[in-house]
Design a protein around this motif. Structure first.
Motif, mmCIF file in Angstrom:
data_model
loop_
_atom_site.group_PDB
_atom_site.id
_atom_site.type_symbol
_atom_site.label_atom_id
_atom_site.label_comp_id
_atom_site.label_asym_id
_atom_site.label_seq_id
_atom_site.Cartn_x
_atom_site.Cartn_y
_atom_site.Cartn_z
ATOM 1 N N SER A 165 37.575 41.182 36.531
ATOM 2 C CA SER A 165 37.323 39.791 36.200
ATOM 3 C C SER A 165 36.861 39.916 34.651
ATOM 4 C CB SER A 165 35.910 39.425 36.835
ATOM 5 O OG SER A 165 35.411 38.316 36.709
ATOM 6 N N MET A 166 37.712 38.586 34.142
ATOM 7 C CA MET A 166 37.421 38.453 32.468
ATOM 8 C C MET A 166 36.033 37.827 32.329
ATOM 9 S SD MET A 166 41.080 37.719 31.014
ATOM 10 C CE MET A 166 41.489 36.479 32.440
ATOM 11 N N VAL A 167 35.736 37.065 33.524
ATOM 12 C CA VAL A 167 34.384 36.521 33.297
ATOM 13 C C VAL A 167 32.996 37.222 33.755
ATOM 14 C CG1 VAL A 167 32.905 34.590 34.361
ATOM 15 C CG2 VAL A 167 35.449 34.161 33.926
ATOM 16 N N GLU A 168 33.387 38.131 34.776
ATOM 17 C CA GLU A 168 32.125 39.049 35.138
ATOM 18 C C GLU A 168 32.041 40.442 34.134
ATOM 19 O OE1 GLU A 168 31.192 39.411 39.356
ATOM 20 O OE2 GLU A 168 32.797 37.924 39.597
ATOM 21 N N GLY A 346 40.396 26.451 45.666
ATOM 22 C CA GLY A 346 39.315 27.432 45.971
ATOM 23 C C GLY A 346 39.964 28.988 46.342
ATOM 24 N N LEU A 347 41.133 29.280 45.879
ATOM 25 C CA LEU A 347 41.845 30.438 46.165
ATOM 26 C C LEU A 347 41.775 31.402 44.829
ATOM 27 C CD1 LEU A 347 45.353 29.242 47.473
ATOM 28 C CD2 LEU A 347 43.449 30.264 48.848
ATOM 29 N N THR A 348 41.471 32.698 44.883
ATOM 30 C CA THR A 348 41.334 33.669 43.616
ATOM 31 C C THR A 348 42.957 33.848 43.315
ATOM 32 O OG1 THR A 348 39.318 34.667 44.796
ATOM 33 C CG2 THR A 348 40.935 36.001 43.117
ATOM 34 N N VAL A 349 42.950 33.607 41.929
ATOM 35 C CA VAL A 349 44.370 33.962 41.313
ATOM 36 C C VAL A 349 44.390 34.992 40.700
ATOM 37 C CG1 VAL A 349 45.986 33.114 39.930
ATOM 38 C CG2 VAL A 349 44.593 31.448 41.159
ATOM 39 N N VAL A 350 45.185 36.162 41.227
ATOM 40 C CA VAL A 350 45.246 37.483 40.558
ATOM 41 C C VAL A 350 46.573 37.595 39.476
ATOM 42 C CG1 VAL A 350 45.229 39.906 40.773
ATOM 43 C CG2 VAL A 350 43.973 38.535 42.334
ATOM 44 N N ALA A 351 46.586 37.752 38.380
ATOM 45 C CA ALA A 351 47.674 38.099 37.685
ATOM 46 C C ALA A 351 47.952 39.482 37.340
ATOM 47 C CB ALA A 351 47.437 37.490 36.062
ATOM 48 N N GLU A 352 49.146 39.891 37.695
ATOM 49 C CA GLU A 352 49.589 41.272 37.894
ATOM 50 C C GLU A 352 50.325 41.550 36.389
ATOM 51 O OE1 GLU A 352 50.569 43.017 41.948
ATOM 52 O OE2 GLU A 352 51.676 41.295 41.839
ATOM 53 N N GLY A 353 50.632 42.900 36.079
ATOM 54 C CA GLY A 353 51.187 43.251 34.922
ATOM 55 C C GLY A 353 50.757 43.054 33.659
ATOM 56 N N ASP A 369 41.336 34.289 35.466
ATOM 57 C CA ASP A 369 40.028 35.078 35.552
ATOM 58 C C ASP A 369 40.506 36.872 35.867
ATOM 59 O OD1 ASP A 369 37.580 36.372 35.409
ATOM 60 O OD2 ASP A 369 37.160 35.614 37.451
ATOM 61 N N ILE A 370 41.143 36.801 37.084
ATOM 62 C CA ILE A 370 41.293 38.323 37.487
ATOM 63 C C ILE A 370 42.559 38.759 37.177
ATOM 64 C CG2 ILE A 370 41.409 39.808 39.450
ATOM 65 C CD1 ILE A 370 38.553 38.245 39.470
ATOM 66 N N ILE A 371 42.424 39.912 36.515
ATOM 67 C CA ILE A 371 43.674 40.393 35.778
ATOM 68 C C ILE A 371 43.869 41.882 36.389
ATOM 69 C CG2 ILE A 371 44.107 39.061 33.869
ATOM 70 C CD1 ILE A 371 42.672 41.529 32.329
ATOM 71 N N GLN A 372 45.272 42.352 36.698
ATOM 72 C CA GLN A 372 45.558 43.721 37.097
ATOM 73 C C GLN A 372 46.651 44.331 36.385
ATOM 74 O OE1 GLN A 372 46.352 43.830 41.145
ATOM 75 N NE2 GLN A 372 47.556 45.582 41.078
ATOM 76 N N GLY A 373 46.638 45.381 35.677
ATOM 77 C CA GLY A 373 47.612 45.936 35.052
ATOM 78 C C GLY A 373 47.212 46.910 33.891
ATOM 79 N N PHE A 374 48.112 47.614 33.114
ATOM 80 C CA PHE A 374 47.749 48.722 32.317
ATOM 81 C C PHE A 374 46.804 48.338 31.167
ATOM 82 C CE2 PHE A 374 51.856 50.069 33.939
ATOM 83 C CZ PHE A 374 51.672 51.498 34.541
ATOM 84 N N LEU A 375 46.668 47.126 30.862
ATOM 85 C CA LEU A 375 45.342 46.741 29.828
ATOM 86 C C LEU A 375 44.143 47.158 30.330
ATOM 87 C CD1 LEU A 375 44.600 45.199 27.446
ATOM 88 C CD2 LEU A 375 43.979 43.351 28.775
ATOM 89 N N ILE A 376 44.000 47.216 31.640
ATOM 90 C CA ILE A 376 42.612 47.719 32.265
ATOM 91 C C ILE A 376 43.002 49.351 32.689
ATOM 92 C CG2 ILE A 376 41.102 47.511 34.077
ATOM 93 C CD1 ILE A 376 41.342 45.247 32.194
#
Length: 400
Positions: A165-168, A346-353, A369-376
């Motif tokens: 989470s980029m916000v939290e 009201g859905l969580t949006v997750v960006a992959e890659g 907000d929510i990201i997933q990928g090699f940056l993390i």
């Protein structure tokens, strides 16, 4: 790094200009041809790192070049497209290339400037850095017995990629991804064996194995003070069996786990034989307390109607949408609209890659907000992930 690049452009002045521009940016070997036919001959003989092709050419045009792409060399060279056509046409050719296993680094409208060339070479460098030797030849398959043994012996393991989470500014969940510790070939990614899983009709066995491992990992993290939701891929065709939700629920409770801490990601490469099976299965899973995510929304069998009529908690954006949105206005508009749609529903949006700081900030400014990928982080074993959770700061990104 030094790259071998082939430029395909029938206009002589543009061909000279593009080849000189690319050659001026490093000690690269840049060759130019004026027809798709010449390009096909060279591609069958020479291993290039990149092909930059125009679309409109008199003999073999850019689309025909993609359709007749030689398979002599592995991995295929990357492709970039340039044209005076609309972005929609460029995008269509790019999709045709991707469907044939060609990695498309970018689409550019003319003129092809030095700025475009610099961006393309950066993308090529990033792509080359990700390339790893092919462990199994494309024709290699594993027998049903080998796959059954791998699953029974737990050689196929769950690894975990963080969702941040980029916000939290913290990890808020993980996705469980299958990895095979092969006794002879080493660690294999899913692309090396999922086709064999499907051929052997072992998707349900894999699902059960992954769920058992996920619950064990959650209990391990709990002892260290971490509570994590875990996403698991569920091939949608498995919902043809109306007893599946109940059996998943019973397994979860039998291991003292909470359905609310588990999200099933519905994959988009299959669907149920009857629409009723899909809606019964997804609704039953939600009634039992599991969460549901639409994987790779905007691809495969997904649709706005299915998103609205299924009790999803979240949806995941296809990674190609993000990468195209950074370069093309209509993809930018579409991505922004999808993020806003998710937020409004009201859905969580997750960006992959997500691989770069630029991509993370781009998403954040559009309301993601929510990201997933090699940056993390790439996918990790459960114990290595625990070490990552204990780090005070996981990303240099800070919300503004």
């Amino acid at each position: 790094m030094h790259y071998r690049i082939l430029v395909v452009e029938d206009h002589p002045l543009l061909l000279t200009d593009i080849t000189h521009t690319l050659a001026s940016l490093g000690p690269h070997l840049v060759e130019g041809v004026s027809s798709g036919g010449e390009a096909l001959c060279l591609l069958s003989e020479v291993a290039y790192d990149l092909v930059l092709s125009d679309l409109h050419m008199p003999d073999v045009d850019g689309l025909s070049l993609v359709e007749q792409w030689p398979t002599t060399h592995s991995p295929y060279p990357a492709l970039a497209l340039i044209s005076g056509d609309t972005l929609a046409i460029l995008s269509g050719v790019a999709q045709a290339a991707k469907a044939r296993g060609i990695n498309v680094l970018g689409t550019y409208t003319k003129p092809f400037t030095q700025c475009c060339a610099s961006s393309l070479l950066r993308d090529l460098h990033a792509y080359q850095q990700q390339l790893t030797p092919v462990v199994c030849p494309p024709c290699h398959t594993h027998t049903n017995q080998i796959m059954q043994t791998a699953l029974a012996s737990h050689a196929i393991q769950a690894w975990y990629q963080p969702q941040y989470s980029m916000v939290e500014q913290k990890i808020v969940g993980v996705e469980a991804l299958a990895r095979w510790e092969h006794p002879n070939l080493g660690l294999l990614p899913p692309s090396a064996f999922l086709a064999d899983i499907e051929r052997a009709a072992l998707h349900e066995t894999l699902l059960y194995n992954m769920l058992q491992q996920v619950i064990s990992a959650q209990q391990y993290w709990h002892t260290l003070g971490h509570e994590l939701n875990v996403s698991i891929n569920l091939h949608t065709h498995l919902l043809n069996d109306l007893t599946l939700p109940e059996r998943l629920y019973e397994l979860t409770l039998s291991r003292n786990a909470k359905p609310a801490a588990i999200t099933f990601e519905l994959t988009e490469n299959t669907t149920t034989a009857e629409a009723g099976h899909y809606y019964s299965g997804t609704t039953r899973l939600r009634m039992m307390g599991f969460s549901l995510s639409q994987d790779d929304f905007s691809t495969g069998y997904s649709s706005f109607y299915r998103l609205l009529s299924t009790p999803f908690n979240e949806f995941k954006l296809d990674r190609t949408l993000l990468h195209n949105a950074l370069k093309h206005e209509h993809f930018h508009t579409a991505l922004h609209s999808l993020i806003r749609l998710g937020n409004d529903l009201g859905l969580t949006v997750v960006a992959e890659g997500v691989e770069t700081q630029q991509e993370a900030e781009f998403l954040h400014h559009m309301g993601g907000d929510i990201i997933q990928g090699f940056l993390i982080s790439p996918a990790l074993r459960h114990d290595a992930l625990a070490q990552l959770l204990d780090q005070p700061c996981l990303s240099s990104f800070h919300a503004h």
